[in-house]
Scaffold this active site. Structure first.
Site, short mmCIF file in Angstrom:
data_model
loop_
_atom_site.label_atom_id
_atom_site.label_comp_id
_atom_site.label_asym_id
_atom_site.label_seq_id
_atom_site.Cartn_x
_atom_site.Cartn_y
_atom_site.Cartn_z
N HIS A 19 -20.87 6.51 -22.61
CA HIS A 19 -22.01 5.66 -22.20
C HIS A 19 -23.33 6.39 -22.42
O HIS A 19 -24.30 5.81 -22.92
CB HIS A 19 -21.92 5.30 -20.70
CG HIS A 19 -20.76 4.43 -20.34
ND1 HIS A 19 -19.89 4.72 -19.31
CD2 HIS A 19 -20.32 3.26 -20.86
CE1 HIS A 19 -18.97 3.77 -19.21
NE2 HIS A 19 -19.22 2.87 -20.14
N LYS A 43 -13.33 -6.92 -10.80
CA LYS A 43 -12.57 -5.68 -10.67
C LYS A 43 -12.90 -4.99 -9.33
O LYS A 43 -14.00 -5.10 -8.83
CB LYS A 43 -12.96 -4.71 -11.81
CG LYS A 43 -12.71 -5.24 -13.20
CD LYS A 43 -13.21 -4.23 -14.22
CE LYS A 43 -13.47 -4.85 -15.57
NZ LYS A 43 -14.26 -3.98 -16.46
N ARG A 94 -15.91 1.32 -29.87
CA ARG A 94 -15.28 2.62 -30.12
C ARG A 94 -14.27 2.52 -31.26
O ARG A 94 -14.27 3.33 -32.17
CB ARG A 94 -14.56 3.12 -28.86
CG ARG A 94 -15.49 3.50 -27.75
CD ARG A 94 -14.80 3.51 -26.43
NE ARG A 94 -14.29 2.18 -26.09
CZ ARG A 94 -13.79 1.84 -24.92
NH1 ARG A 94 -13.69 2.72 -23.97
NH2 ARG A 94 -13.37 0.61 -24.71
N SER A 132 -13.91 4.49 -19.09
CA SER A 132 -14.01 4.70 -17.64
C SER A 132 -12.63 4.56 -16.99
O SER A 132 -12.29 5.30 -16.07
CB SER A 132 -14.96 3.68 -17.02
OG SER A 132 -16.26 3.87 -17.48
#
Ligand code: PNS
Length: 165
Positions: A19, A43, A94, A132
């Site tokens: 990040h 979440k 990514r 994460s």
């Protein structure tokens, strides 16, 4: 010329070096970059929104990035972006596996708000396997997250998992 304002939205639970890498890259091409933490995620987060905000703010301060700020939002991202007069949403990709979800989200956001562009950037290759979710899992299982998250985040993770916060 008009200044280009971008929003970098996400959960940031916790912020990772991936990040931070993306914030640095985004800060170089946009006039202003707001890192926006989603408040009402479905979440169950490890860190509260205010903990995540404090971590991100202290990282941005320590890096002396003058055109980067941190905020929180709920509701639709496009509504928040319009309110902030942003022209772009920054998202990191990514690997090819990120692409399908990101494309769906970018096209849906475009349908909702055609004036808003999504800009994808790649983090450094060294962070291409970092998330994460994996950081949380490794830390929860007692593994080392050194080099994966900024030092203050690592410290906070250890404190949280040792029940100190
Ligand atoms: O870091 P994440 O969890 O991948 O970030 C996802 C995020 C916050 C960018 C996304 O869930 C979002 O924008 N949520 C806000 C609600 C919204 O606008 N939903 C419609 C998306 S097309």
């Amino acid at each position: 010329m008009n200044k280009v304002i971008a929003i970098y939205p996400g959960s940031f639970d916790p912020p990772t070096n991936g990040h931070i890498d993306l914030i640095e890259r985004g800060g170089k091409i946009f006039d202003r970059l707001t890192v926006a933490i989603l408040r009402n995620s479905e979440k169950q987060p490890l860190f509260s929104v205010s903990e995540r905000r404090e971590m991100l703010e202290s990282i941005v301060r320590s890096k002396r990035w003058k055109n980067v700020d941190v905020d929180t939002f709920d509701g639709l991202l496009v509504d928040y972006a319009v309110k902030k007069k942003a022209q772009a949403v920054l998202r990191g990709i990514r690997a090819i596996s990120d692409y399908e979800y990101e494309l769906q989200m970018a096209l849906m956001n475009r349908k909702l708000e055609p004036r808003l562009e999504t800009v994808f950037m790649m983090p450094a290759l060294a962070y291409s396997y970092l998330s994460s979710r994996l950081v949380r899992e490794i830390a929860q299982l007692g593994g080392a997250v050194t080099g994966l998250v900024p030092e203050p985040v690592e410290k906070q993770l250890l404190e949280k998992l040792n029940g100190k916060t």
